[in-house]
Design a protein around this motif. Structure first.
Motif, PDB file in Angstrom:
ATOM      1  N   TYR A   1       0.655  -1.276  -0.044  1.00 45.89           N
ATOM      2  CA  TYR A   1      -0.043   0.091  -0.093  1.00 45.89           C
ATOM      3  C   TYR A   1       0.924   1.244  -0.060  1.00 45.89           C
ATOM      4  O   TYR A   1       0.473   2.129  -0.695  1.00 45.89           O
ATOM      5  CB  TYR A   1      -0.874   0.071   1.122  1.00 45.89           C
ATOM      6  CG  TYR A   1      -1.640   1.201   1.507  1.00 45.89           C
ATOM      7  CD1 TYR A   1      -2.649   1.537   0.309  1.00 45.89           C
ATOM      8  CD2 TYR A   1      -1.332   2.382   2.285  1.00 45.89           C
ATOM      9  CE1 TYR A   1      -3.336   2.785   0.435  1.00 45.89           C
ATOM     10  CE2 TYR A   1      -2.272   3.335   2.331  1.00 45.89           C
ATOM     11  CZ  TYR A   1      -3.174   3.539   1.600  1.00 45.89           C
ATOM     12  OH  TYR A   1      -3.770   4.860   1.655  1.00 45.89           O
TER      13      TYR A   1
ATOM     14  N   TYR B   1      -9.195  -6.292  -3.662  1.00 51.11           N
ATOM     15  CA  TYR B   1     -10.040  -7.528  -3.860  1.00 51.11           C
ATOM     16  C   TYR B   1     -10.874  -7.678  -5.028  1.00 51.11           C
ATOM     17  O   TYR B   1     -10.865  -8.921  -5.439  1.00 51.11           O
ATOM     18  CB  TYR B   1     -10.986  -7.140  -2.717  1.00 51.11           C
ATOM     19  CG  TYR B   1     -12.031  -8.250  -2.343  1.00 51.11           C
ATOM     20  CD1 TYR B   1     -11.452  -9.641  -1.923  1.00 51.11           C
ATOM     21  CD2 TYR B   1     -13.258  -8.408  -2.650  1.00 51.11           C
ATOM     22  CE1 TYR B   1     -12.214 -10.547  -1.388  1.00 51.11           C
ATOM     23  CE2 TYR B   1     -13.944  -9.506  -2.479  1.00 51.11           C
ATOM     24  CZ  TYR B   1     -13.555 -10.569  -1.616  1.00 51.11           C
ATOM     25  OH  TYR B   1     -14.278 -11.699  -1.517  1.00 51.11           O
TER      26      TYR B   1
ATOM     27  N   SER C   1       0.439   3.619  -2.883  1.00 48.68           N
ATOM     28  CA  SER C   1       0.067   5.169  -2.486  1.00 48.68           C
ATOM     29  C   SER C   1       0.943   6.316  -2.935  1.00 48.68           C
ATOM     30  O   SER C   1       0.488   7.459  -2.823  1.00 48.68           O
ATOM     31  CB  SER C   1      -0.404   5.242  -1.034  1.00 48.68           C
ATOM     32  OG  SER C   1       0.785   5.036  -0.241  1.00 48.68           O
TER      33      SER C   1
ATOM     34  N   ILE D   1      -4.885   7.223  -2.685  1.00 49.86           N
ATOM     35  CA  ILE D   1      -6.304   6.833  -2.410  1.00 49.86           C
ATOM     36  C   ILE D   1      -6.266   6.381  -1.081  1.00 49.86           C
ATOM     37  O   ILE D   1      -5.404   5.785  -0.349  1.00 49.86           O
ATOM     38  CB  ILE D   1      -6.494   5.696  -3.618  1.00 49.86           C
ATOM     39  CG1 ILE D   1      -5.993   4.478  -3.383  1.00 49.86           C
ATOM     40  CG2 ILE D   1      -6.489   6.368  -4.962  1.00 49.86           C
ATOM     41  CD1 ILE D   1      -6.425   3.385  -4.260  1.00 49.86           C
ATOM     42  N   PRO D   2      -7.474   6.584  -0.501  1.00 45.82           N
ATOM     43  CA  PRO D   2      -7.771   6.054   0.974  1.00 45.82           C
ATOM     44  C   PRO D   2      -7.465   4.346   0.924  1.00 45.82           C
ATOM     45  O   PRO D   2      -7.506   3.759   0.111  1.00 45.82           O
ATOM     46  CB  PRO D   2      -9.090   6.527   1.337  1.00 45.82           C
ATOM     47  CG  PRO D   2      -9.339   7.298   0.279  1.00 45.82           C
ATOM     48  CD  PRO D   2      -8.473   7.192  -0.894  1.00 45.82           C
ATOM     49  N   ARG D   3      -7.078   3.923   2.260  1.00 47.17           N
ATOM     50  CA  ARG D   3      -6.768   2.618   2.445  1.00 47.17           C
ATOM     51  C   ARG D   3      -7.895   1.528   2.109  1.00 47.17           C
ATOM     52  O   ARG D   3      -7.978   0.632   1.614  1.00 47.17           O
ATOM     53  CB  ARG D   3      -6.187   2.346   3.964  1.00 47.17           C
ATOM     54  CG  ARG D   3      -5.960   1.094   4.107  1.00 47.17           C
ATOM     55  CD  ARG D   3      -4.605   0.417   3.241  1.00 47.17           C
ATOM     56  NE  ARG D   3      -4.398  -0.879   3.551  1.00 47.17           N
ATOM     57  CZ  ARG D   3      -3.219  -1.148   4.057  1.00 47.17           C
ATOM     58  NH1 ARG D   3      -2.221  -0.364   4.736  1.00 47.17           N
ATOM     59  NH2 ARG D   3      -2.991  -2.492   4.167  1.00 47.17           N
ATOM     60  N   GLU D   4      -9.057   2.096   2.439  1.00 47.28           N
ATOM     61  CA  GLU D   4     -10.606   1.376   2.487  1.00 47.28           C
ATOM     62  C   GLU D   4     -10.688   1.045   0.716  1.00 47.28           C
ATOM     63  O   GLU D   4     -11.046  -0.069   0.344  1.00 47.28           O
ATOM     64  CB  GLU D   4     -11.490   1.875   2.896  1.00 47.28           C
ATOM     65  CG  GLU D   4     -11.331   1.959   4.652  1.00 47.28           C
ATOM     66  CD  GLU D   4     -10.582   3.082   5.163  1.00 47.28           C
ATOM     67  OE1 GLU D   4     -10.363   4.169   4.450  1.00 47.28           O
ATOM     68  OE2 GLU D   4      -9.932   2.891   6.100  1.00 47.28           O
ATOM     69  N   THR D   5     -10.663   2.228   0.055  1.00 51.43           N
ATOM     70  CA  THR D   5     -10.834   2.235  -1.300  1.00 51.43           C
ATOM     71  C   THR D   5      -9.698   1.184  -2.117  1.00 51.43           C
ATOM     72  O   THR D   5     -10.102   0.536  -2.796  1.00 51.43           O
ATOM     73  CB  THR D   5     -10.603   3.482  -1.857  1.00 51.43           C
ATOM     74  OG1 THR D   5     -11.803   4.377  -1.364  1.00 51.43           O
ATOM     75  CG2 THR D   5     -10.938   3.548  -3.271  1.00 51.43           C
ATOM     76  N   TYR D   6      -8.567   1.459  -1.406  1.00 57.77           N
ATOM     77  CA  TYR D   6      -7.434   0.734  -2.101  1.00 57.77           C
ATOM     78  C   TYR D   6      -7.760  -0.661  -1.843  1.00 57.77           C
ATOM     79  O   TYR D   6      -7.629  -1.747  -2.655  1.00 57.77           O
ATOM     80  CB  TYR D   6      -6.067   0.846  -1.411  1.00 57.77           C
ATOM     81  CG  TYR D   6      -5.082   0.134  -1.649  1.00 57.77           C
ATOM     82  CD1 TYR D   6      -4.324   0.172  -2.990  1.00 57.77           C
ATOM     83  CD2 TYR D   6      -4.388  -0.982  -0.992  1.00 57.77           C
ATOM     84  CE1 TYR D   6      -3.240  -0.512  -3.443  1.00 57.77           C
ATOM     85  CE2 TYR D   6      -3.416  -1.621  -1.238  1.00 57.77           C
ATOM     86  CZ  TYR D   6      -2.691  -1.388  -2.411  1.00 57.77           C
ATOM     87  OH  TYR D   6      -1.742  -2.397  -2.796  1.00 57.77           O
ATOM     88  N   ASN D   7      -8.080  -1.272  -0.604  1.00 55.67           N
ATOM     89  CA  ASN D   7      -8.377  -2.563  -0.233  1.00 55.67           C
ATOM     90  C   ASN D   7      -9.655  -3.333  -0.970  1.00 55.67           C
ATOM     91  O   ASN D   7      -9.644  -4.340  -1.570  1.00 55.67           O
ATOM     92  CB  ASN D   7      -8.729  -2.678   1.183  1.00 55.67           C
ATOM     93  CG  ASN D   7      -7.655  -2.678   2.160  1.00 55.67           C
ATOM     94  OD1 ASN D   7      -6.493  -2.681   1.748  1.00 55.67           O
ATOM     95  ND2 ASN D   7      -7.924  -2.251   3.402  1.00 55.67           N
ATOM     96  N   ALA D   8     -10.319  -2.237  -1.211  1.00 54.53           N
ATOM     97  CA  ALA D   8     -11.678  -2.821  -2.255  1.00 54.53           C
ATOM     98  C   ALA D   8     -11.324  -2.935  -3.663  1.00 54.53           C
ATOM     99  O   ALA D   8     -11.619  -3.975  -4.410  1.00 54.53           O
ATOM    100  CB  ALA D   8     -12.860  -1.697  -2.186  1.00 54.53           C
ATOM    101  N   ILE D   9     -10.445  -2.067  -4.000  1.00 58.23           N
ATOM    102  CA  ILE D   9      -9.932  -2.366  -5.437  1.00 58.23           C
ATOM    103  C   ILE D   9      -9.103  -3.425  -5.680  1.00 58.23           C
ATOM    104  O   ILE D   9      -9.226  -4.238  -6.581  1.00 58.23           O
ATOM    105  CB  ILE D   9      -9.084  -0.950  -6.080  1.00 58.23           C
ATOM    106  CG1 ILE D   9     -10.153   0.193  -6.201  1.00 58.23           C
ATOM    107  CG2 ILE D   9      -8.496  -1.218  -7.480  1.00 58.23           C
ATOM    108  CD1 ILE D   9      -9.358   1.508  -6.272  1.00 58.23           C
TER     109      ILE D   9
END
Length: 80
Positions: free
Chosen positions: A36, A55, A40, A45-53
């Motif tokens: 990350y 996944y 980054s 980008i925010p961590r939550e958005t990064y994790n969703a992308i």
């Protein structure tokens, strides 16, 4: 091109793409903060958005891997 050559082709495609997928998953399992931080740096980008992308990409890669590598290889094994 005969069935034997196609079988070999799809076998190696499956092995190589499976290895890439396993390596990719291992990176995100054992060093998620490192990956990350590197990403980054280029794309803030925010961590939550990064994790969703990430996944979503895992799921997309898995579906493409199954449809375009494993299924044709199994079909050639059944035919041959």
């Amino acid at each position: 091109m005969d069935i034997q050559m196609l079988e070999s082709f799809f076998m190696w495609c499956t092995i190589i793409n499976g290895g890439i997928y396993i390596l990719w998953v291992m990176f995100f399992m054992f060093a998620p903060d490192f990956v990350y931080r590197i990403q980054s740096y280029w794309f803030p980008i925010p961590r939550e958005t990064y994790n969703a992308i990430i996944y979503a990409f895992f799921g997309l890669f898995k579906v493409i891997f199954i449809v375009f590598n494993i299924v044709p290889y199994l079909a050639l094994l059944i035919i041959g």
